[in-house]
Design a protein around this motif. Structure first.
Motif, PDB file in Angstrom:
ATOM      1  N   GLY A 165      51.215  80.383  44.468  1.00 39.02           N
ATOM      2  CA  GLY A 165      52.570  80.874  44.692  1.00 39.02           C
ATOM      3  C   GLY A 165      53.515  79.934  45.401  1.00 39.02           C
ATOM      4  O   GLY A 165      54.663  80.306  45.672  1.00 39.02           O
ATOM      5  N   TRP A 166      53.068  78.717  45.732  1.00 37.71           N
ATOM      6  CA  TRP A 166      53.941  77.768  46.405  1.00 37.71           C
ATOM      7  C   TRP A 166      54.821  77.035  45.396  1.00 37.71           C
ATOM      8  O   TRP A 166      54.374  76.690  44.303  1.00 37.71           O
ATOM      9  CB  TRP A 166      53.121  76.726  47.165  1.00 37.71           C
ATOM     10  N   ASN A 167      56.066  76.788  45.774  1.00 37.35           N
ATOM     11  CA  ASN A 167      56.908  75.838  45.048  1.00 37.35           C
ATOM     12  C   ASN A 167      56.496  74.441  45.496  1.00 37.35           C
ATOM     13  O   ASN A 167      56.354  74.194  46.696  1.00 37.35           O
ATOM     14  CB  ASN A 167      58.384  76.042  45.380  1.00 37.35           C
ATOM     15  N   VAL A 168      56.307  73.527  44.552  1.00 36.65           N
ATOM     16  CA  VAL A 168      55.872  72.173  44.890  1.00 36.65           C
ATOM     17  C   VAL A 168      56.806  71.162  44.214  1.00 36.65           C
ATOM     18  O   VAL A 168      57.006  71.221  43.000  1.00 36.65           O
ATOM     19  CB  VAL A 168      54.415  71.905  44.454  1.00 36.65           C
ATOM     20  N   PHE A 169      57.359  70.257  45.009  1.00 36.37           N
ATOM     21  CA  PHE A 169      58.211  69.221  44.440  1.00 36.37           C
ATOM     22  C   PHE A 169      57.413  68.331  43.493  1.00 36.37           C
ATOM     23  O   PHE A 169      56.237  68.048  43.740  1.00 36.37           O
ATOM     24  CB  PHE A 169      58.813  68.340  45.540  1.00 36.37           C
ATOM     25  N   THR A 170      58.069  67.895  42.440  1.00 38.17           N
ATOM     26  CA  THR A 170      57.471  66.891  41.560  1.00 38.17           C
ATOM     27  C   THR A 170      57.423  65.544  42.258  1.00 38.17           C
ATOM     28  O   THR A 170      56.461  64.779  42.105  1.00 38.17           O
ATOM     29  CB  THR A 170      58.271  66.784  40.255  1.00 38.17           C
ATOM     30  N   THR A 171      58.449  65.245  43.040  1.00 44.48           N
ATOM     31  CA  THR A 171      58.488  64.006  43.816  1.00 44.48           C
ATOM     32  C   THR A 171      57.345  63.990  44.823  1.00 44.48           C
ATOM     33  O   THR A 171      57.082  64.991  45.493  1.00 44.48           O
ATOM     34  CB  THR A 171      59.820  63.884  44.571  1.00 44.48           C
ATOM     35  N   THR A 172      56.661  62.865  44.923  1.00 47.84           N
ATOM     36  CA  THR A 172      55.619  62.693  45.936  1.00 47.84           C
ATOM     37  C   THR A 172      55.950  61.457  46.770  1.00 47.84           C
ATOM     38  O   THR A 172      56.667  60.557  46.331  1.00 47.84           O
ATOM     39  CB  THR A 172      54.227  62.524  45.311  1.00 47.84           C
TER      40      THR A 172
END
Length: 214
Positions: A165-172
């Motif tokens: 359920g977490w939103n995760v940035f594509t940017t790392t």
């Protein structure tokens, strides 16, 4: 607008706040950085780098939610370096009471993900909902940092977090000397991973339009 960088323990928050603030500033946003961590690492970096091109405000206090809004000028984005949530829960939750966006910093490792779940971070964030005017927790996105180029673990942990359920940035943020050894030095964020993060946040509608910041 207030953006809070958070993590259970060590998660590269101070590095993220310094670089993220510079990236926002270089893209034309008005910025103020907040030190909500007793370590004062951000203030030390600011001093040793000859001064950031934006203010660094000291506010490591459970009263952050009362004091910080008065310190921000109209149109500024406040980027907050929160202390470790495991040790300074009251300060972190005070910041989250008024944050428009929380960025959860973590490395894509079993140990770091385990700390997020053992606290647990999602409950800490959800618990502030009753203290916020809208009755909802702040929007939260995960930023994977200290990543290895091409590592399968990065993708696996991103998918794991998204499944929960977490939103995760594509940017790392890579585990590169550019970031690891940047503390206390001047920063130019153009072309960096944090510059890419600002681009992604803009595309996601997470940042105000320049000239119309509230």
């Amino acid at each position: 607008m207030i953006i809070a960088h958070i993590s259970p323990r060590t998660g590269g928050k101070t590095t993220s706040v310094g670089w993220h603030s510079h990236a926002l500033h270089e893209r034309g946003h008005q910025v103020a950085a907040f030190e909500a961590d007793y370590s004062r690492q951000l203030a030390e970096w600011d001093a040793c780098a000859g001064g950031f091109p934006f203010p660094v405000l000291q506010q490591a206090s459970p009263l952050f939610y009362k004091n910080a809004p008065h310190a921000l000028r109209p149109g500024q984005i406040g980027v907050v370096d929160c202390g470790h949530a495991e040790d300074h829960r009251t300060i972190v939750q005070s910041v989250l009471r008024i944050a428009d966006l929380a960025i959860l910093n973590t490395a894509p490792t079993i140990a770091d993900i385990d700390r997020i779940e053992r606290l647990p971070m999602d409950q800490l964030i959800d618990d502030v909902a009753v203290l916020r005017p809208d009755g909802k927790p702040p929007a939260t996105w995960v930023l994977l940092n200290r990543t290895a180029a091409g590592a399968k673990a990065t993708n696996d942990h991103r998918n794991y977090l998204r499944d929960r359920g977490w939103n995760v940035f594509t940017t790392t943020i890579p585990n590169a000397q550019l970031y690891a050894q940047s503390m206390l030095r001047p920063v130019t964020a153009r072309g960096s991973a944090y510059d890419e993060l600002v681009t992604e946040m803009t595309h996601l509608g997470l940042l105000p339009t320049i000239g119309d910041q509230t």
